[in-house]
Design a protein around this motif. Structure first.
Motif, short mmCIF file in Angstrom:
data_model
loop_
_atom_site.label_atom_id
_atom_site.label_comp_id
_atom_site.label_asym_id
_atom_site.label_seq_id
_atom_site.Cartn_x
_atom_site.Cartn_y
_atom_site.Cartn_z
N MET A 48 1.68 8.73 6.97
CA MET A 48 1.68 8.11 5.65
C MET A 48 0.27 7.58 5.38
O MET A 48 -0.36 7.00 6.25
CB MET A 48 2.71 6.97 5.61
N SER A 49 -0.18 7.74 4.16
CA SER A 49 -1.53 7.33 3.80
C SER A 49 -1.65 5.81 3.73
O SER A 49 -0.66 5.10 3.55
CB SER A 49 -1.92 7.94 2.46
N THR A 50 -2.87 5.34 3.84
CA THR A 50 -3.15 3.90 3.73
C THR A 50 -2.68 3.38 2.38
O THR A 50 -2.09 2.30 2.29
CB THR A 50 -4.65 3.63 3.89
N TYR A 51 -2.92 4.17 1.34
CA TYR A 51 -2.50 3.76 0.00
C TYR A 51 -0.99 3.51 -0.05
O TYR A 51 -0.54 2.49 -0.57
CB TYR A 51 -2.90 4.82 -1.04
N LEU A 52 -0.21 4.44 0.47
CA LEU A 52 1.25 4.28 0.42
C LEU A 52 1.73 3.09 1.24
O LEU A 52 2.65 2.39 0.83
CB LEU A 52 1.94 5.56 0.88
N VAL A 53 1.11 2.86 2.38
CA VAL A 53 1.47 1.70 3.20
C VAL A 53 1.19 0.41 2.43
O VAL A 53 2.03 -0.49 2.37
CB VAL A 53 0.72 1.71 4.55
N LEU A 54 0.01 0.33 1.82
CA LEU A 54 -0.34 -0.86 1.04
C LEU A 54 0.58 -1.02 -0.16
O LEU A 54 1.06 -2.13 -0.44
CB LEU A 54 -1.79 -0.79 0.58
N LYS A 55 0.83 0.07 -0.88
CA LYS A 55 1.68 0.01 -2.06
C LYS A 55 3.09 -0.46 -1.71
O LYS A 55 3.63 -1.36 -2.34
CB LYS A 55 1.75 1.38 -2.73
N HIS A 56 3.68 0.13 -0.68
CA HIS A 56 5.05 -0.23 -0.32
C HIS A 56 5.12 -1.63 0.30
O HIS A 56 6.11 -2.34 0.09
CB HIS A 56 5.66 0.83 0.59
N SER A 57 4.08 -2.03 1.01
CA SER A 57 4.04 -3.40 1.54
C SER A 57 3.94 -4.40 0.40
O SER A 57 4.60 -5.45 0.42
CB SER A 57 2.85 -3.56 2.49
N HIS A 58 3.11 -4.09 -0.59
CA HIS A 58 2.96 -4.96 -1.77
C HIS A 58 4.29 -5.04 -2.52
O HIS A 58 4.72 -6.13 -2.92
CB HIS A 58 1.86 -4.40 -2.68
N MET A 59 4.95 -3.91 -2.70
CA MET A 59 6.23 -3.89 -3.40
C MET A 59 7.29 -4.69 -2.64
O MET A 59 8.04 -5.47 -3.24
CB MET A 59 6.70 -2.45 -3.60
N LEU A 60 7.36 -4.51 -1.31
CA LEU A 60 8.32 -5.26 -0.51
C LEU A 60 8.06 -6.76 -0.63
O LEU A 60 8.99 -7.55 -0.82
CB LEU A 60 8.27 -4.82 0.95
N ALA A 61 6.80 -7.15 -0.53
CA ALA A 61 6.46 -8.58 -0.65
C ALA A 61 6.85 -9.10 -2.04
O ALA A 61 7.34 -10.23 -2.16
CB ALA A 61 4.97 -8.79 -0.38
N ALA A 62 6.67 -8.29 -3.08
CA ALA A 62 7.04 -8.71 -4.44
C ALA A 62 8.55 -8.90 -4.54
O ALA A 62 9.02 -9.89 -5.12
CB ALA A 62 6.56 -7.68 -5.46
#
Length: 130
Positions: free
Chosen positions: A1-15
């Motif tokens: 999984m790309s860094t972008y997807l990890v950051l995006k999904h982590s940000h979404m989970l935190a939201a």
């Protein structure tokens, strides 16, 4: 999984965790529950919100889009500031229950706006309604 997807999904989970805890804390506030004084509710939301901010900042650099350059990100940043102020009034600083409930409703509305801006990449996301 790309860094972008990890950051995006982590940000979404935190939201999602952030708004979920905010809603729970708002219900506890309306019920005047002592649970709000519990260590979990005094510390965990701040940890999650810090993670949300950190993932958001990391995403900015990952996608090369920045507030005050890209209008949708500027709208999100301003929305987050309004959300923080209203959330603070709702959960701590409001003097009456009615003030707190009004600020709580406002904070939820602002969160919905921030979410719509994030999805649409548009500072005026009303087109999502129709």
């Amino acid at each position: 999984m790309s860094t972008y997807l990890v950051l995006k999904h982590s940000h979404m989970l935190a939201a999602y965790l952030s708004i979920g805890l905010f809603l729970l804390r708002g219900v506890l506030m309306a019920l005047r529950s002592r649970w709000l004084q519990h260590f979990f509710f005094r510390v965990v939301p701040h940890v999650i919100d810090t993670a949300l901010l950190a993932f958001g900042i990391a995403l900015l650099f990952q996608i090369y889009q920045y507030p005050f350059v890209h209008h949708w990100l500027t709208a999100k940043v301003i929305g987050v500031l309004v959300y923080i102020v209203l959330g603070s009034i709702a959960l701590k600083r409001g003097r009456t229950l009615m003030t707190r409930l009004a600020a709580f409703a406002g904070a939820i509305t602002v969160f919905a706006y921030i979410y719509a801006v994030a999805i649409s990449k548009n500072p005026l996301p009303l087109h999502l309604l129709g």
